[in-house]
Every structure is written in C-alpha cells, then in structure tokens.
Motif scaffolding. Structure first.
Motif, PDB file in Angstrom:
ATOM      1  N   GLY A  96     -39.897 141.079 -32.061  1.00 44.17           N
ATOM      2  CA  GLY A  96     -38.769 140.321 -32.928  1.00 44.17           C
ATOM      3  C   GLY A  96     -38.705 140.927 -34.144  1.00 44.17           C
ATOM      4  N   GLY A  97     -39.959 140.873 -34.845  1.00 42.38           N
ATOM      5  CA  GLY A  97     -40.260 141.107 -36.161  1.00 42.38           C
ATOM      6  C   GLY A  97     -39.104 139.769 -36.685  1.00 42.38           C
ATOM      7  N   GLY A  98     -38.317 140.356 -37.522  1.00 41.92           N
ATOM      8  CA  GLY A  98     -36.840 139.976 -38.555  1.00 41.92           C
ATOM      9  C   GLY A  98     -35.775 139.093 -37.612  1.00 41.92           C
ATOM     10  N   LEU A  99     -36.088 139.841 -35.590  1.00 40.50           N
ATOM     11  CA  LEU A  99     -35.346 139.115 -35.014  1.00 40.50           C
ATOM     12  C   LEU A  99     -35.720 137.546 -34.113  1.00 40.50           C
ATOM     13  N   ARG A 100     -36.817 137.436 -34.968  1.00 35.88           N
ATOM     14  CA  ARG A 100     -37.812 136.441 -33.446  1.00 35.88           C
ATOM     15  C   ARG A 100     -37.028 135.203 -33.879  1.00 35.88           C
ATOM     16  N   GLY A 101     -37.014 134.704 -33.052  1.00 32.82           N
ATOM     17  CA  GLY A 101     -36.375 132.723 -32.896  1.00 32.82           C
ATOM     18  C   GLY A 101     -37.482 131.831 -32.479  1.00 32.82           C
ATOM     19  N   GLU A 102     -36.896 130.560 -32.676  1.00 27.60           N
ATOM     20  CA  GLU A 102     -38.033 129.681 -32.559  1.00 27.60           C
ATOM     21  C   GLU A 102     -37.508 128.022 -31.995  1.00 27.60           C
ATOM     22  N   ALA A 103     -37.962 127.775 -31.750  1.00 32.25           N
ATOM     23  CA  ALA A 103     -37.428 125.939 -31.218  1.00 32.25           C
ATOM     24  C   ALA A 103     -38.178 125.292 -32.768  1.00 32.25           C
ATOM     25  N   LEU A 104     -37.886 125.135 -33.784  1.00 32.34           N
ATOM     26  CA  LEU A 104     -38.959 124.564 -34.454  1.00 32.34           C
ATOM     27  C   LEU A 104     -38.805 122.855 -33.955  1.00 32.34           C
ATOM     28  N   PHE A 105     -37.980 122.052 -34.183  1.00 29.43           N
ATOM     29  CA  PHE A 105     -37.741 120.606 -34.070  1.00 29.43           C
ATOM     30  C   PHE A 105     -37.241 120.414 -32.753  1.00 29.43           C
ATOM     31  N   ASP A 106     -36.895 120.931 -31.986  1.00 28.94           N
ATOM     32  CA  ASP A 106     -36.462 120.048 -30.408  1.00 28.94           C
ATOM     33  C   ASP A 106     -36.720 121.248 -29.573  1.00 28.94           C
ATOM     34  N   SER A 107     -36.918 120.945 -28.476  1.00 34.17           N
ATOM     35  CA  SER A 107     -37.383 122.332 -27.949  1.00 34.17           C
ATOM     36  C   SER A 107     -35.771 122.487 -27.338  1.00 34.17           C
ATOM     37  N   ALA A 108     -35.030 121.994 -27.563  1.00 31.22           N
ATOM     38  CA  ALA A 108     -33.149 122.747 -26.630  1.00 31.22           C
ATOM     39  C   ALA A 108     -33.094 123.563 -27.703  1.00 31.22           C
ATOM     40  N   ILE A 109     -33.419 124.051 -29.162  1.00 31.84           N
ATOM     41  CA  ILE A 109     -32.741 124.268 -30.048  1.00 31.84           C
ATOM     42  C   ILE A 109     -32.769 125.189 -31.042  1.00 31.84           C
ATOM     43  N   ASN A 110     -32.474 126.378 -31.145  1.00 36.85           N
ATOM     44  CA  ASN A 110     -32.944 127.831 -31.370  1.00 36.85           C
ATOM     45  C   ASN A 110     -32.623 128.005 -32.754  1.00 36.85           C
ATOM     46  N   HIS A 111     -33.940 128.669 -33.892  1.00 35.59           N
ATOM     47  CA  HIS A 111     -33.813 128.790 -35.416  1.00 35.59           C
ATOM     48  C   HIS A 111     -33.791 130.370 -34.868  1.00 35.59           C
ATOM     49  N   ASP A 112     -32.765 130.617 -35.411  1.00 40.66           N
ATOM     50  CA  ASP A 112     -33.312 132.173 -36.809  1.00 40.66           C
ATOM     51  C   ASP A 112     -34.710 131.813 -36.959  1.00 40.66           C
ATOM     52  N   VAL A 113     -35.454 132.815 -37.239  1.00 40.15           N
ATOM     53  CA  VAL A 113     -36.637 132.946 -38.199  1.00 40.15           C
ATOM     54  C   VAL A 113     -36.378 133.378 -39.604  1.00 40.15           C
ATOM     55  N   CYS A 114     -36.039 134.427 -39.031  1.00 41.22           N
ATOM     56  CA  CYS A 114     -35.852 135.587 -40.364  1.00 41.22           C
ATOM     57  C   CYS A 114     -33.460 136.475 -40.321  1.00 41.22           C
ATOM     58  N   SER A 115     -33.912 136.976 -39.710  1.00 36.89           N
ATOM     59  CA  SER A 115     -32.588 137.239 -39.286  1.00 36.89           C
ATOM     60  C   SER A 115     -31.601 136.067 -38.202  1.00 36.89           C
ATOM     61  N   ALA A 116     -30.533 136.146 -39.082  1.00 35.71           N
ATOM     62  CA  ALA A 116     -29.484 135.729 -38.379  1.00 35.71           C
ATOM     63  C   ALA A 116     -28.029 136.139 -37.927  1.00 35.71           C
ATOM     64  N   VAL A 117     -27.673 136.502 -38.967  1.00 37.28           N
ATOM     65  CA  VAL A 117     -26.125 137.323 -39.125  1.00 37.28           C
ATOM     66  C   VAL A 117     -25.832 138.887 -39.282  1.00 37.28           C
ATOM     67  N   HIS A 118     -25.726 140.052 -38.763  1.00 33.90           N
ATOM     68  CA  HIS A 118     -26.097 140.758 -38.577  1.00 33.90           C
ATOM     69  C   HIS A 118     -24.473 141.966 -38.222  1.00 33.90           C
ATOM     70  N   PRO A 119     -23.848 141.932 -39.683  1.00 34.97           N
ATOM     71  CA  PRO A 119     -23.084 142.897 -39.700  1.00 34.97           C
ATOM     72  C   PRO A 119     -22.866 144.543 -39.644  1.00 34.97           C
ATOM     73  N   MET A 120     -24.640 144.927 -39.777  1.00 37.22           N
ATOM     74  CA  MET A 120     -24.843 146.547 -39.514  1.00 37.22           C
ATOM     75  C   MET A 120     -25.622 145.946 -38.136  1.00 37.22           C
ATOM     76  N   ALA A 121     -25.829 145.539 -37.481  1.00 40.63           N
ATOM     77  CA  ALA A 121     -25.613 146.026 -36.148  1.00 40.63           C
ATOM     78  C   ALA A 121     -24.663 145.848 -35.611  1.00 40.63           C
ATOM     79  N   ALA A 122     -23.232 145.879 -35.883  1.00 42.63           N
ATOM     80  CA  ALA A 122     -22.380 145.867 -35.163  1.00 42.63           C
ATOM     81  C   ALA A 122     -21.374 147.135 -35.431  1.00 42.63           C
ATOM     82  N   ALA A 123     -22.048 147.918 -36.951  1.00 39.24           N
ATOM     83  CA  ALA A 123     -21.167 149.574 -37.604  1.00 39.24           C
ATOM     84  C   ALA A 123     -22.411 150.167 -37.177  1.00 39.24           C
ATOM     85  N   SER A 124     -23.524 149.947 -36.522  1.00 39.68           N
ATOM     86  CA  SER A 124     -24.635 150.909 -36.037  1.00 39.68           C
ATOM     87  C   SER A 124     -24.107 151.865 -35.539  1.00 39.68           C
ATOM     88  N   PRO A 125     -24.180 152.866 -35.031  1.00 46.35           N
ATOM     89  CA  PRO A 125     -24.646 153.765 -34.994  1.00 46.35           C
ATOM     90  C   PRO A 125     -25.680 153.607 -33.395  1.00 46.35           C
TER      91      PRO A 125
END
Length: 477
Positions: free
Chosen positions: A39-68
């Motif tokens: 995943g690189g910049g797309l990785r996530g991790e349950a940092l504090f609570d096993s039920a709650i995922n945190h985005d370790v790097c990127s979180a919001v993706h305007p380019m993904a929505a626009a990308s050809p």
C-alpha cells in the motif's frame, strides 16, 4: 506472453497501478515490498483500538476521483466506495470565522459574499473542462492538451493567482495551494490551487469508506487475479537481485533508486538524481478522540478536509520558513476527521483524527503537541477529547517509508524545473539509462497524489517499447 516477467519494487499506488497494467497485458509480475504489508501511502493501521482503522499516510483522494487510470479501473465496480462530503474543504480563521468550499459552486459563491463572483469567474470555466484538464495534468506532461481552450484558461488564471479581496476567500484559495508543500504562491502554487480547487466543486475530495487501504486492496486483488505475486518484507537493496527480470519498475524515490542502482548508472544521470531536490517534510499526528472536533465555527465540522494556516500572508511566511529549514511557531496543518462522512470509522463513540504539519525536511520535532495546539486554536476543548495520540516526525517518516526523503511525502519538490525534469530531463521521463529499467513513482510526472498515473504511464511506455503493445483494458468486466 506468459513467459515474460516483470518486477515491481514498491507497492504504493503507482507500483500497484504499473503491476495491474502489466499483469493485464499478460506479463508475469512479481512485486517486492520492504514493509510487511502493501500500500505505501495507502496503508492503514489500528493504532489504538483494534476496531478503529487509522490512515497512516493519505486519507483524502481528489486525484483518485479524477484520475484517468482509476476512472477506467472503476473503483466503484470493485467495491470501493468514495464518499464525498458536502463541504470539500474548510479554512477556519481567528474569531470563529471560516471560509468553506462547498461541493456546490453556487453555495460556495453565496457564502463568500462580495468575493463570490470572483470565485465563480475563477473556477466556473475550469469545471466545464475538468475532464480534459485532469487528463492533461495527470499525464506525462509532454502531450498536447485535448482542449486547448481549457488549458489556456487554466494558464491565464495560474499566472494571475489570488484575485480576492477578503481575508476569507484569499485564505481559502491559498490553503489549497499549501498542498504543493513549500510553495503556496507563484505559478506552481497557483496551479495546484486551481487544479485541486476546481475538483472540490466537481468530482470532489472523497474519502474511501473504511479507509485508504481499500484502494490498495482493490488493486492487489486484480493483480493476483491475473497471476501477480507479492513478496512482502523484502527490501531490494541492489539491482543485481533482480537480474533475472527483463523489465523492472521502481516505485521509489529518486534517491532510493540511485542507492539501489548507483554502480550501474552513468555518472551524469547519477549526479542528476543526487541533485534532485526534496520538499519540506510532513510531521504526522494521529488522534483517537471521544467526539467530533469542537470547531469554533460548527460548519467546519462538515468538511472532509480542514486547512489550518491562518491568513494568506501567514501561510506564505510559514511555508517559506519550512523551505529554508526553519520550524515556525504556526506551521501549516491539514486535518481530517473521517467520521464526518464515514460512520463506519466511528466505534462506540470513538473516532480517528488524521493530521499533519509542514515542517523542515528531516525535522525531528515530535509533532503531537505542535499539531494539537494548532487544532486547539480553532477548536478550543479539542485536547479534552483526546483519548490517545501518536506522532511521527518528518525524520521518522523516512524510516517508516524510504520514499519519504526527510519526510517529503511527495517524493520531490514541485518546482517549475522539477516538473519539466522529474527526476531528470528525458523525453520519456519513466525510462532510465538502464535497458528495461523504469522509474514509476511520484518522482516522475505527474508527481504527488494517489492517481496511479505514474505507474500506468511507465507500464504503458514499457509495453509500447518492448512489445509494440497498447495498454490493456482496466475495466473489471
């Protein structure tokens, strides 16, 4: 073509996009990843609570929505739901004031009052050309625009820059330019503000339901479905390790590629990579909180992304300080509360808060108190909601991901020179002097962002050069 093989080093969004393209063309693809997960910049991790995922790097993706690439890959058709908040981004100011970029251009203009007509004149025409502009700026930056009219309109606006009179509208525009990291004024900063700013009123600034890792997983599933293989926990340290592969792709920073390949590279090319400049770093803070952020202006709590930078003058000053290697007292901070749009991120009232500050490259200052204070300035009482927190300094970010040189999450400063020569001046920017070896990271055009285009374009170049093939269909059907 099943006997042909390709190696991809790095499984960030560009490495995964390259592998998808190559595997669908019939190559046997092996991906190497130094980390224990993809995943690189797309990785996530349950940092504090096993039920709650945190985005370790990127979180919001305007380019993904626009990308050809992602438009053809069809994230929705693969079960990835992009959630678009009604307010794409917000910019709070002192005294409970705030400027809001609604998904609706009309609502944004109405809220900006006297500057509303100027906002409409700036972004309205670009929205009519958004597909062609996205294709142009998410390209190898060497192809002519499909819509010259849209490109000219964009260029004239980028040359002019901030046309606003009010502190609110000017800050709203400049906060988006802050995504260029280190450059909020001038042609590059203006271009970033125009590109991301108009997308806020078009395809939006979405958050993937459940977190960014869902994008990486969709890509990985397609790769394995087409015979690809992942080798995790394997950091490639010498190009000789991959001697059996006729095609090799590096989704790494220019510096990491130089480290792996230096003994084989021509002197001039190696010197160019060594001189490649990096932007200020990101110092990341993750919070687990007990309630939504108590913004002084409650409307800010509806935004998917919040820029904390104060006035335009303050942002210019702070970004210039970070570029010169000085940590200011009020660094630019981006904040995301995914629960604003994604209720699945809230468990038993607890929710993740994602934030990072722009700091000098390689800075080792622990960021939690720095970021907390910046949020507290516009959301008094935020500290009382914090259950747990974790910080990663810019220097430590490079240890977490070697692509983030000194904490530069964009894999290279976005300057005019480094847009044209990224990372070196070559007609095909993905090729290297080594036959069959390609660079496909954000250190190549079109640069930073989760768009997959660097990987896709590098793979398309290799398929054309080595097999006289056009890129394959990416559709899930």
């Amino acid at each position: 073509m099943s006997e042909e093989q390709a190696a991809v080093v790095g499984t960030g969004p560009n490495g995964l996009a390259a592998a998808v393209t190559l595997a669908r063309a019939g190559l046997r693809v092996v991906l190497y990843e130094a980390a224990p997960e993809i995943g690189g910049g797309l990785r996530g991790e349950a940092l504090f609570d096993s039920a709650i995922n945190h985005d370790v790097c990127s979180a919001v993706h305007p380019m993904a929505a626009a990308s050809p690439f992602f438009r053809e890959f069809d994230l929705a058709g693969r079960g990835v739901e992009l959630l678009r908040p009604s307010i794409s981004y917000a910019h709070p100011l002192d005294g409970g004031r705030a400027a809001l970029a609604h998904r609706s251009l009309d609502a944004t203009c109405a809220a900006l009052g006297a500057d509303g007509p100027a906002w409409r004149r700036l972004f309205g025409p670009l929205l009519r050309h958004t597909e062609s502009l996205s294709s142009l700026f998410l390209s190898d930056l060497r192809s002519p625009p499909s819509s010259p009219v849209g490109a000219v309109q964009f260029g004239l606006r980028a040359l002019r820059g901030d046309p606003f009179r009010s502190e609110e509208a000017s800050a709203l525009f400049t906060g988006v330019a802050g995504h260029a990291v280190g450059t909020v004024s001038g042609l590059v900063g203006n271009a970033v503000a125009l590109m991301l700013g108009h997308l806020a009123h078009g395809t939006g600034w979405p958050l993937p339901r459940g977190g960014s890792a869902s994008i990486a997983q969709a890509l990985a599933d397609d790769i394995t479905a087409h015979g690809g293989e992942f080798r995790l926990g394997h950091r490639v340290t010498d190009l000789g390790e991959l001697a059996g592969f006729p095609l090799i792709f590096f989704d790494t920073s220019a510096r990491e590629f130089l480290s792996v390949s230096r003994r084989l590279l021509p002197y001039r090319y190696a010197r160019t990579l060594a001189r490649f400049r990096y932007a200020p770093g990101a110092a990341k803070a993750d919070f687990l909180v007990s309630e939504p952020i108590p913004w002084a202006n409650p409307e800010v709590g509806r935004a998917g992304t919040v820029h904390l930078g104060g006035t335009r003058a303050s942002m210019i000053r702070q970004e210039e300080m970070a570029s010169r290697g000085t940590l200011g007292d009020s660094p630019f901070v981006l904040v995301v509360d995914p629960g604003v749009v994604d209720s699945s991120r809230i468990v038993n009232g607890k929710r993740p808060v994602w934030a990072y500050a722009h700091v000098p490259n390689g800075d080792d200052t622990p960021p939690v108190d720095l970021v907390r204070a910046r949020i507290e300035r516009y959301a008094s009482g935020f500290s009382d909601t914090i259950i747990e927190a974790r910080g990663i300094s810019a220097a430590a970010y490079e240890s977490y991901n070697p692509n983030y040189v000194g904490g530069d999450i964009g894999a290279g400063a976005m300057t005019l020179r480094q847009i044209a020569a990224r990372p070196a001046l070559r007609w095909d920017p993905y090729t290297t002097p080594l036959h069959g070896v390609y660079l496909c990271s954000a250190s190549t055009p079109p640069g930073p962002g989760v768009h997959g285009m660097s990987g896709y374009l590098a793979a398309a170049s290799a398929l054309r050069r080595h097999f006289k093939l056009r890129p394959p269909s990416l559709s899930p059907r």
